[in-house]
Design a protein around this motif. Structure first.
Motif, PDB file in Angstrom:
ATOM      1  N   LEU A 146       0.822  -1.208   0.000  1.00 21.62           N
ATOM      2  CA  LEU A 146       0.000   0.000   0.000  1.00 21.62           C
ATOM      3  C   LEU A 146       0.858   1.261   0.000  1.00 21.62           C
ATOM      4  O   LEU A 146       0.528   2.247  -0.679  1.00 21.62           O
ATOM      5  CB  LEU A 146      -0.932  -0.004   1.216  1.00 21.62           C
ATOM      6  N   TYR A 147       1.957   1.246   0.751  1.00 24.92           N
ATOM      7  CA  TYR A 147       2.868   2.398   0.752  1.00 24.92           C
ATOM      8  C   TYR A 147       3.430   2.638  -0.645  1.00 24.92           C
ATOM      9  O   TYR A 147       3.481   3.770  -1.124  1.00 24.92           O
ATOM     10  CB  TYR A 147       4.022   2.160   1.726  1.00 24.92           C
ATOM     11  N   LYS A 148       3.845   1.570  -1.287  1.00 26.05           N
ATOM     12  CA  LYS A 148       4.451   1.697  -2.623  1.00 26.05           C
ATOM     13  C   LYS A 148       3.443   2.267  -3.610  1.00 26.05           C
ATOM     14  O   LYS A 148       3.767   3.145  -4.424  1.00 26.05           O
ATOM     15  CB  LYS A 148       4.953   0.334  -3.101  1.00 26.05           C
ATOM     16  N   THR A 149       2.196   1.780  -3.536  1.00 22.67           N
ATOM     17  CA  THR A 149       1.159   2.278  -4.438  1.00 22.67           C
ATOM     18  C   THR A 149       0.898   3.761  -4.208  1.00 22.67           C
ATOM     19  O   THR A 149       0.780   4.545  -5.161  1.00 22.67           O
ATOM     20  CB  THR A 149      -0.156   1.494  -4.225  1.00 22.67           C
ATOM     21  N   ALA A 150       0.811   4.171  -2.940  1.00 21.17           N
ATOM     22  CA  ALA A 150       0.528   5.575  -2.615  1.00 21.17           C
ATOM     23  C   ALA A 150       1.643   6.495  -3.094  1.00 21.17           C
ATOM     24  O   ALA A 150       1.385   7.594  -3.589  1.00 21.17           O
ATOM     25  CB  ALA A 150       0.324   5.735  -1.113  1.00 21.17           C
ATOM     26  N   GLU A 151       2.884   6.036  -2.963  1.00 23.03           N
ATOM     27  CA  GLU A 151       4.034   6.899  -3.252  1.00 23.03           C
ATOM     28  C   GLU A 151       4.376   6.969  -4.734  1.00 23.03           C
ATOM     29  O   GLU A 151       4.940   7.965  -5.199  1.00 23.03           O
ATOM     30  CB  GLU A 151       5.245   6.412  -2.457  1.00 23.03           C
ATOM     31  N   THR A 152       4.056   5.931  -5.490  1.00 23.07           N
ATOM     32  CA  THR A 152       4.484   5.878  -6.894  1.00 23.07           C
ATOM     33  C   THR A 152       3.396   6.273  -7.882  1.00 23.07           C
ATOM     34  O   THR A 152       3.682   6.451  -9.057  1.00 23.07           O
ATOM     35  CB  THR A 152       4.984   4.452  -7.249  1.00 23.07           C
ATOM     36  N   GLN A 153       2.151   6.419  -7.440  1.00 25.02           N
ATOM     37  CA  GLN A 153       1.092   6.849  -8.354  1.00 25.02           C
ATOM     38  C   GLN A 153       1.317   8.296  -8.753  1.00 25.02           C
ATOM     39  O   GLN A 153       1.982   9.058  -8.038  1.00 25.02           O
ATOM     40  CB  GLN A 153      -0.270   6.694  -7.679  1.00 25.02           C
ATOM     41  N   PRO A 154       0.813   8.729  -9.898  1.00 29.13           N
ATOM     42  CA  PRO A 154       0.965  10.132 -10.314  1.00 29.13           C
ATOM     43  C   PRO A 154       0.446  11.088  -9.244  1.00 29.13           C
ATOM     44  O   PRO A 154      -0.697  10.984  -8.802  1.00 29.13           O
ATOM     45  CB  PRO A 154       0.109  10.212 -11.589  1.00 29.13           C
ATOM     46  N   GLY A 155       1.309  11.984  -8.801  1.00 31.02           N
ATOM     47  CA  GLY A 155       0.941  12.947  -7.772  1.00 31.02           C
ATOM     48  C   GLY A 155       1.041  12.419  -6.356  1.00 31.02           C
ATOM     49  O   GLY A 155       0.792  13.152  -5.394  1.00 31.02           O
ATOM     50  N   GLY A 156       1.390  11.142  -6.202  1.00 24.71           N
ATOM     51  CA  GLY A 156       1.434  10.542  -4.871  1.00 24.71           C
ATOM     52  C   GLY A 156       2.591  11.040  -4.027  1.00 24.71           C
ATOM     53  O   GLY A 156       3.524  11.678  -4.520  1.00 24.71           O
ATOM     54  N   TRP A 157       2.542  10.721  -2.741  1.00 25.39           N
ATOM     55  CA  TRP A 157       3.611  11.133  -1.843  1.00 25.39           C
ATOM     56  C   TRP A 157       3.715  10.183  -0.668  1.00 25.39           C
ATOM     57  O   TRP A 157       2.801   9.394  -0.396  1.00 25.39           O
ATOM     58  CB  TRP A 157       3.375  12.559  -1.353  1.00 25.39           C
ATOM     59  N   ALA A 158       4.837  10.268   0.025  1.00 23.29           N
ATOM     60  CA  ALA A 158       5.059   9.468   1.231  1.00 23.29           C
ATOM     61  C   ALA A 158       4.750  10.314   2.462  1.00 23.29           C
ATOM     62  O   ALA A 158       4.932  11.529   2.458  1.00 23.29           O
ATOM     63  CB  ALA A 158       6.509   8.984   1.277  1.00 23.29           C
ATOM     64  N   GLY A 159       4.278   9.656   3.512  1.00 24.36           N
ATOM     65  CA  GLY A 159       4.032  10.355   4.769  1.00 24.36           C
ATOM     66  C   GLY A 159       2.933  11.388   4.660  1.00 24.36           C
ATOM     67  O   GLY A 159       1.895  11.162   4.035  1.00 24.36           O
TER      68      GLY A 159
END
Length: 413
Positions: A146-159
């Motif tokens: 889930l972290y990887k999906t959130a961070e790598t999607q267009p416009g996504g970010w970590a934290g």
């Protein structure tokens, strides 16, 4: 099927199965002791956990049910996958990290030992320690995905990322909408209507950071995220339920910053279906269903929608004028308002369609049949009533979808 990668030794597996009944019997007592130990040993974790849920008892109950269910299905957790996904989504939104699982495990095992006393032999604690390692491995792998999906999607970010409150709009006497735009001006990642974000709030008078989930209340594809927050009445001097919502209403204004996480959640509209949709909400439970309604209007205007909102009266009903406009403009949308305690003005203006509460008999009056996809959200007692009515009507379980903020399990448990 969700198979576990780590496996329990057969002897330890048998010990866990044998001791499951006593762990279940003392589950809430164990988890209450767990949280006491956890916050004494690691007070910094109060920055993550919702302390209001500790006061109300919701969190200990949820954890007790989750631990029992996971242990009972430890050989193959496919049967409880929807509940695991719900927890994993929430953990990702709260930024739970792999290194925190051993801390939780140590204090959970200590709580089991304290509550069960001499009955919790070293052999039993050792078996449960290995079981916890298997369970935590499942969550860590799921959450890493889930972290990887959130961070790598267009416009996504970590934290957490800073957003500016672009607009603040009062929707009713108790609900206010916040229109949030990214401070860095970059594009927003898409989300599925029904999902939520986590807001991180630091309040000067509070010692710890507060994290709260709020459903996104408008359709995807805008240049903003919208949350619509109900102001709750404080009831506890220690940490009143509603302390965060009250401060959002009173202390945060247009131009202020709110850090938020990428959208999460396993409750969302099936956009691959063209079946009629029935959206049923109680009070502020309207928020994720507004996202669904606006998405259908935008993307599937030929899809039939029945929108039912149950509230106390017109003073507290959010989006009531907007819903009237939608019903007048969109030929495939029917909206209904149910007031449990209408004001004299409500009655004079004929502002509602039914006085009282949702019943199966009334649903049968306004819906042609039960061949629809049903989505509902609201207080837990409200959702239990709706769920029971739909099941009694013969609606297949696969056509019933709800946002569940209660304990681990379903509305029948």
């Amino acid at each position: 099927m969700l198979k576990t990668v780590k496996k329990l030794d057969p002897k330890k597996l048998e010990i866990v199965k044998t001791t499951l009944p006593i762990v279940q019997e003392h589950g809430e007592k164990i988890t209450k002791q767990f949280y006491k130990r956890l916050f004494e040993n690691h007070p910094e974790l109060k920055n993550i956990f919702n302390m209001t849920h500790q006061i109300t008892g919701h969190q200990p109950k949820a954890l007790a049910n989750a631990v029992y269910a996971a242990a009972a299905n430890i050989e193959d957790m496919s049967a409880i996958m929807p509940a695991l996904e719900r927890i994993g989504q929430k953990h990702r939104s709260l930024q739970i990290k792999p290194e925190q699982y051993p801390i939780v495990g140590e204090n959970l095992l200590g709580a089991i030992k304290e509550v069960l006393g001499d009955a919790a032999t070293d052999e039993i604690i050792d078996a449960w320690a290995d079981a916890y390692e298997v369970i935590s491995d499942v969550f860590i792998r799921m959450e890493n995905r889930l972290y990887k999906t959130a961070e790598t999607q267009p416009g996504g970010w970590a934290g957490f990322k800073d957003f500016i409150i672009d607009r603040k709009v009062k929707e009713s006497e108790v609900i206010t909408s916040f229109y949030l735009k990214p401070k860095d001006g970059k594009e927003l990642p898409q989300y599925i209507p029904g999902q939520y974000i986590t807001v991180k709030i630091d309040i000067e008078k509070e010692k710890y950071t507060h994290l709260r989930q709020y459903s996104l209340s408008d359709r995807p594809g805008n240049d903003y995220y919208r949350i619509s927050v109900k102001r709750e009445d404080p009831k506890s001097e220690e940490l009143p339920p509603g302390v965060v919502s009250t401060d959002l209403h009173e202390l945060f204004n247009e131009g202020d910053i709110l850090p938020i996480s990428c959208p999460s959640g396993d409750f969302y509209l099936d956009m691959n279906s063209h079946s009629p949709v029935v959206l049923i909400c109680g009070g502020v439970g309207i928020t994720p269903l507004m996202s669904m309604l606006n998405t259908i209007i935008e993307k599937q205007p030929d899809r039939k929608v029945y929108f039912i909102h149950a509230v106390m009266n017109g003073k507290v009903q959010a989006f009531k004028d907007y819903l009237k406009q939608v019903a007048a403009k969109e030929p495939n949308v029917e909206t209904y308002s149910i007031y449990s305690n209408p004001t004299d003005e409500d009655k004079k203006n004929k502002a509602f369609d039914k006085e009282g509460f949702i019943t199966l008999e009334w649903l049968k009056e306004v819906l042609p049949n039960h061949d629809s996809q049903f989505y509902f959200c609201g207080p837990e007692p409200f959702m239990k009533v709706v769920n029971r009515a739909l099941l009694d009507w013969g609606v297949p379980k696969e056509d019933i979808h709800y946002e569940f903020f209660g304990s681990f399990g379903d509305l029948e448990g």
